[in-house]
Scaffold this motif. Structure first.
Motif, short mmCIF file in Angstrom:
data_model
loop_
_atom_site.label_atom_id
_atom_site.label_comp_id
_atom_site.label_asym_id
_atom_site.label_seq_id
_atom_site.Cartn_x
_atom_site.Cartn_y
_atom_site.Cartn_z
N ASN A 59 100.48 27.86 29.44
CA ASN A 59 101.15 29.15 29.64
C ASN A 59 101.00 30.11 28.46
O ASN A 59 101.00 31.32 28.67
N HIS A 60 100.91 29.58 27.26
CA HIS A 60 100.92 30.45 26.09
C HIS A 60 99.65 30.35 25.24
O HIS A 60 99.01 31.35 24.95
N THR A 61 99.33 29.14 24.82
CA THR A 61 98.25 28.96 23.85
C THR A 61 96.91 29.43 24.38
O THR A 61 96.21 30.20 23.71
N LEU A 62 96.53 28.96 25.57
CA LEU A 62 95.23 29.36 26.12
C LEU A 62 95.16 30.87 26.32
O LEU A 62 94.15 31.50 26.00
N ASP A 63 96.24 31.45 26.82
CA ASP A 63 96.26 32.89 27.04
C ASP A 63 96.17 33.65 25.72
O ASP A 63 95.40 34.61 25.60
N ALA A 64 96.94 33.21 24.73
CA ALA A 64 96.91 33.88 23.42
C ALA A 64 95.54 33.74 22.77
O ALA A 64 95.03 34.69 22.17
N LEU A 65 94.94 32.57 22.90
CA LEU A 65 93.62 32.35 22.33
C LEU A 65 92.57 33.24 22.99
O LEU A 65 91.74 33.85 22.30
#
Length: 126
Positions: A59-65
């Motif tokens: 939910n967060h890390t892949l999107d932020a990356l």
């Protein structure tokens, strides 16, 4: 997995000065995805718990990356020294975050193994 594929494609467009430091981050993300995909049975409640433990990765890390790499791709030529320093610090933050997700997966695996061993011991005693 679609987001990861887009991340890899965007990463490939970066100049070498940014592509090289991000190689390890990309490979860490791939390792997490592979580990989740290799044994994930979505009908199994223990696998759902394992997936829930690293839900922030999806939910967060892949999107932020992905957003970080897209921003680097568009802005790398105009970045000043301060922005370059912050971007390099963010790469370190991504590495630490991905290591944390990998540790959570390892803990979930160890717990599954320990529970299985306890069940086997209990059955052998009967």
């Amino acid at each position: 997995f679609d987001r990861y594929d887009k991340l890899v494609a965007t990463h490939a467009k970066l100049p070498a000065e940014w592509r090289n430091p991000l190689e390890q981050v990309i490979s860490q993300a791939k390792a997490i995805l592979d580990e989740v995909a290799e044994g994930a049975d979505l009908n199994d409640s223990t696998d759902n718990k394992k997936l829930n433990s690293i839900r922030p990765f999806f939910n967060h890390t892949l999107d932020a990356l992905l957003q970080f790499i897209e921003k680097l791709n568009t802005d790398h030529a105009q970045m000043d020294e301060i922005q370059i320093k912050k971007a390099r610090e963010n790469i370190i933050v991504f590495k630490a975050d991905l290591l944390d997700h990998q540790e959570k997966l390892k803990k979930a695996k160890r717990m599954d193994f320990d529970v299985l061993m306890d069940v086997i011991k209990a059955r052998l005693k009967k």
